[in-house]
Motif scaffolding. Structure first.
Motif, PDB file in Angstrom:
ATOM      1  N   SER A 156      -6.967   6.029  12.887  1.00  0.00           N
ATOM      2  CA  SER A 156      -6.949   7.485  13.002  1.00  0.00           C
ATOM      3  C   SER A 156      -6.913   8.077  11.604  1.00  0.00           C
ATOM      4  N   TYR A 157      -7.116   9.373  11.502  1.00  0.00           N
ATOM      5  CA  TYR A 157      -7.124  10.057  10.210  1.00  0.00           C
ATOM      6  C   TYR A 157      -5.783   9.914   9.488  1.00  0.00           C
ATOM      7  N   THR A 158      -4.714   9.816  10.247  1.00  0.00           N
ATOM      8  CA  THR A 158      -3.386   9.726   9.625  1.00  0.00           C
ATOM      9  C   THR A 158      -2.881   8.296   9.512  1.00  0.00           C
ATOM     10  N   SER A 159      -3.606   7.328  10.018  1.00  0.00           N
ATOM     11  CA  SER A 159      -3.114   5.948  10.012  1.00  0.00           C
ATOM     12  C   SER A 159      -3.315   5.222   8.696  1.00  0.00           C
ATOM     13  N   TYR A 160      -4.226   5.663   7.882  1.00  0.00           N
ATOM     14  CA  TYR A 160      -4.545   4.922   6.661  1.00  0.00           C
ATOM     15  C   TYR A 160      -4.139   5.689   5.397  1.00  0.00           C
ATOM     16  N   GLY A 161      -3.888   4.905   4.366  1.00  0.00           N
ATOM     17  CA  GLY A 161      -3.570   5.485   3.065  1.00  0.00           C
ATOM     18  C   GLY A 161      -4.821   5.663   2.235  1.00  0.00           C
ATOM     19  N   ARG A 162      -4.735   6.559   1.292  1.00  0.00           N
ATOM     20  CA  ARG A 162      -5.876   6.825   0.412  1.00  0.00           C
ATOM     21  C   ARG A 162      -5.775   6.055  -0.900  1.00  0.00           C
ATOM     22  N   ASP A 163      -4.760   5.207  -1.019  1.00  0.00           N
ATOM     23  CA  ASP A 163      -4.527   4.476  -2.266  1.00  0.00           C
ATOM     24  C   ASP A 163      -5.641   3.483  -2.555  1.00  0.00           C
ATOM     25  N   HIS A 164      -5.944   3.363  -3.831  1.00  0.00           N
ATOM     26  CA  HIS A 164      -6.935   2.417  -4.289  1.00  0.00           C
ATOM     27  C   HIS A 164      -6.638   2.056  -5.743  1.00  0.00           C
ATOM     28  N   VAL A 165      -7.269   1.010  -6.202  1.00  0.00           N
ATOM     29  CA  VAL A 165      -7.104   0.563  -7.581  1.00  0.00           C
ATOM     30  C   VAL A 165      -8.491   0.522  -8.215  1.00  0.00           C
ATOM     31  N   ILE A 166      -8.590   1.141  -9.396  1.00  0.00           N
ATOM     32  CA  ILE A 166      -9.847   1.170 -10.138  1.00  0.00           C
ATOM     33  C   ILE A 166      -9.738   0.146 -11.263  1.00  0.00           C
ATOM     34  N   THR A 167     -10.696  -0.769 -11.307  1.00  0.00           N
ATOM     35  CA  THR A 167     -10.652  -1.843 -12.290  1.00  0.00           C
ATOM     36  C   THR A 167     -11.954  -1.866 -13.084  1.00  0.00           C
ATOM     37  N   VAL A 168     -11.796  -1.998 -14.385  1.00  0.00           N
ATOM     38  CA  VAL A 168     -12.911  -2.231 -15.297  1.00  0.00           C
ATOM     39  C   VAL A 168     -12.532  -3.482 -16.079  1.00  0.00           C
ATOM     40  N   ALA A 169     -13.440  -4.408 -16.223  1.00  0.00           N
ATOM     41  CA  ALA A 169     -13.141  -5.679 -16.875  1.00  0.00           C
ATOM     42  C   ALA A 169     -12.445  -5.478 -18.219  1.00  0.00           C
ATOM     43  N   ASP A 170     -11.388  -6.242 -18.420  1.00  0.00           N
ATOM     44  CA  ASP A 170     -10.647  -6.279 -19.676  1.00  0.00           C
ATOM     45  C   ASP A 170      -9.980  -4.960 -20.063  1.00  0.00           C
ATOM     46  N   LYS A 171      -9.711  -4.096 -19.062  1.00  0.00           N
ATOM     47  CA  LYS A 171      -9.037  -2.820 -19.314  1.00  0.00           C
ATOM     48  C   LYS A 171      -7.898  -2.659 -18.312  1.00  0.00           C
ATOM     49  N   PRO A 172      -6.924  -1.821 -18.644  1.00  0.00           N
ATOM     50  CA  PRO A 172      -5.840  -1.586 -17.678  1.00  0.00           C
ATOM     51  C   PRO A 172      -6.389  -0.969 -16.396  1.00  0.00           C
ATOM     52  N   THR A 173      -5.763  -1.308 -15.282  1.00  0.00           N
ATOM     53  CA  THR A 173      -6.181  -0.735 -14.010  1.00  0.00           C
ATOM     54  C   THR A 173      -5.657   0.697 -13.881  1.00  0.00           C
ATOM     55  N   ILE A 174      -6.298   1.449 -13.026  1.00  0.00           N
ATOM     56  CA  ILE A 174      -5.886   2.822 -12.735  1.00  0.00           C
ATOM     57  C   ILE A 174      -5.528   2.880 -11.259  1.00  0.00           C
ATOM     58  N   ASP A 175      -4.308   3.316 -10.974  1.00  0.00           N
ATOM     59  CA  ASP A 175      -3.902   3.507  -9.588  1.00  0.00           C
ATOM     60  C   ASP A 175      -4.429   4.851  -9.123  1.00  0.00           C
ATOM     61  N   GLY A 176      -5.250   4.830  -8.095  1.00  0.00           N
ATOM     62  CA  GLY A 176      -5.864   6.058  -7.609  1.00  0.00           C
ATOM     63  C   GLY A 176      -5.458   6.369  -6.180  1.00  0.00           C
ATOM     64  N   SER A 177      -5.695   7.592  -5.802  1.00  0.00           N
ATOM     65  CA  SER A 177      -5.484   8.071  -4.443  1.00  0.00           C
ATOM     66  C   SER A 177      -6.313   9.343  -4.305  1.00  0.00           C
ATOM     67  N   SER A 178      -6.233   9.983  -3.178  1.00  0.00           N
ATOM     68  CA  SER A 178      -6.833  11.314  -3.078  1.00  0.00           C
ATOM     69  C   SER A 178      -5.766  12.319  -3.499  1.00  0.00           C
ATOM     70  N   ASP A 179      -6.187  13.536  -3.714  1.00  0.00           N
ATOM     71  CA  ASP A 179      -5.251  14.599  -4.037  1.00  0.00           C
ATOM     72  C   ASP A 179      -4.253  14.742  -2.893  1.00  0.00           C
ATOM     73  N   ALA A 180      -3.042  15.141  -3.215  1.00  0.00           N
ATOM     74  CA  ALA A 180      -2.017  15.323  -2.175  1.00  0.00           C
ATOM     75  C   ALA A 180      -2.483  16.295  -1.087  1.00  0.00           C
ATOM     76  N   ALA A 181      -3.324  17.254  -1.461  1.00  0.00           N
ATOM     77  CA  ALA A 181      -3.851  18.205  -0.478  1.00  0.00           C
ATOM     78  C   ALA A 181      -4.722  17.519   0.577  1.00  0.00           C
ATOM     79  N   PHE A 182      -5.180  16.309   0.245  1.00  0.00           N
ATOM     80  CA  PHE A 182      -6.049  15.560   1.163  1.00  0.00           C
ATOM     81  C   PHE A 182      -5.362  14.270   1.618  1.00  0.00           C
ATOM     82  N   ARG A 183      -4.047  14.342   1.803  1.00  0.00           N
ATOM     83  CA  ARG A 183      -3.216  13.249   2.308  1.00  0.00           C
ATOM     84  C   ARG A 183      -3.065  12.107   1.324  1.00  0.00           C
ATOM     85  N   GLY A 184      -3.221  12.373   0.034  1.00  0.00           N
ATOM     86  CA  GLY A 184      -3.089  11.329  -0.968  1.00  0.00           C
ATOM     87  C   GLY A 184      -1.713  11.276  -1.597  1.00  0.00           C
ATOM     88  N   ASP A 185      -1.536  10.308  -2.465  1.00  0.00           N
ATOM     89  CA  ASP A 185      -0.291  10.087  -3.193  1.00  0.00           C
ATOM     90  C   ASP A 185      -0.352  10.879  -4.499  1.00  0.00           C
TER      91      ASP A 185
END
Length: 169
Positions: free
Chosen positions: A22-51
């Motif tokens: 359902s629309y409310t059952s899943y999280g918007r969290d994701h991890v952005i990775t580029v080789a040999d660089k620090p990862t970026i913790d991503g989500s959607s904006d809080a207005a769109f149910r993100g972290d």
């Protein structure tokens, strides 16, 4: 023409064991990775149910425009003999969302505050303002978007007191 490729991996981490049941059952969290660089913790904006504690694509778009402009500006200043000793941009953007949920950015405003080592005369301050337009024309990211990117710079010179806007120069 020279071409550069950029590879990014985005891994969704918000399945919560049930996925998109359902629309409310899943999280918007994701991890952005580029080789040999620090990862970026991503989500959607809080207005769109993100972290709200994670970066969202909208923040990253505004940040990309700001960083690209800054890097080009520093480059053209170094070519023109202007010594920049400080740079800060309080950038912002406007996203308009239609009733059907789709949307687009309508504008981004960059507000770079530039500090020059010293100004020999008012010409240096004026040149510092003019070089923002040259930097803007060269910015890869600004050349890739279809909305307005406005630039509202201020320049402070070590030997000329106070921040200056283009109207002051």
């Amino acid at each position: 023409m020279t071409r550069h490729r950029y590879a990014v991996t985005v891994d969704w981490t918000g399945a919560r064991g049930v996925g998109t049941r359902s629309y409310t059952s899943y999280g918007r969290d994701h991890v952005i990775t580029v080789a040999d660089k620090p990862t970026i913790d991503g989500s959607s904006d809080a207005a769109f149910r993100g972290d709200a504690s994670r970066h969202n694509p909208e923040d990253l778009l505004v940040a990309s425009l700001s960083a690209c402009h800054m890097l080009w500006y520093l480059h053209v200043c170094s070519q023109q003999g202007l010594i920049v000793t400080g740079y800060r941009d309080d950038a912002s953007g406007t996203l308009e969302v239609r009733p059907d949920g789709a949307g687009a950015f309508t504008n981004v405003t960059l507000r770079p505050q530039v500090e020059l080592d010293a100004c020999h005369d008012e010409v240096d301050a004026a040149k510092a303002h003019e070089l923002h337009q040259l930097a803007h024309r060269h910015c890869f990211i600004a050349n890739s978007v279809r909305f307005e990117v406005a630039i509202e710079p201020t320049v402070r010179c070590a030997r000329i007191s106070g921040w200056r806007t283009p109207a002051d120069s």
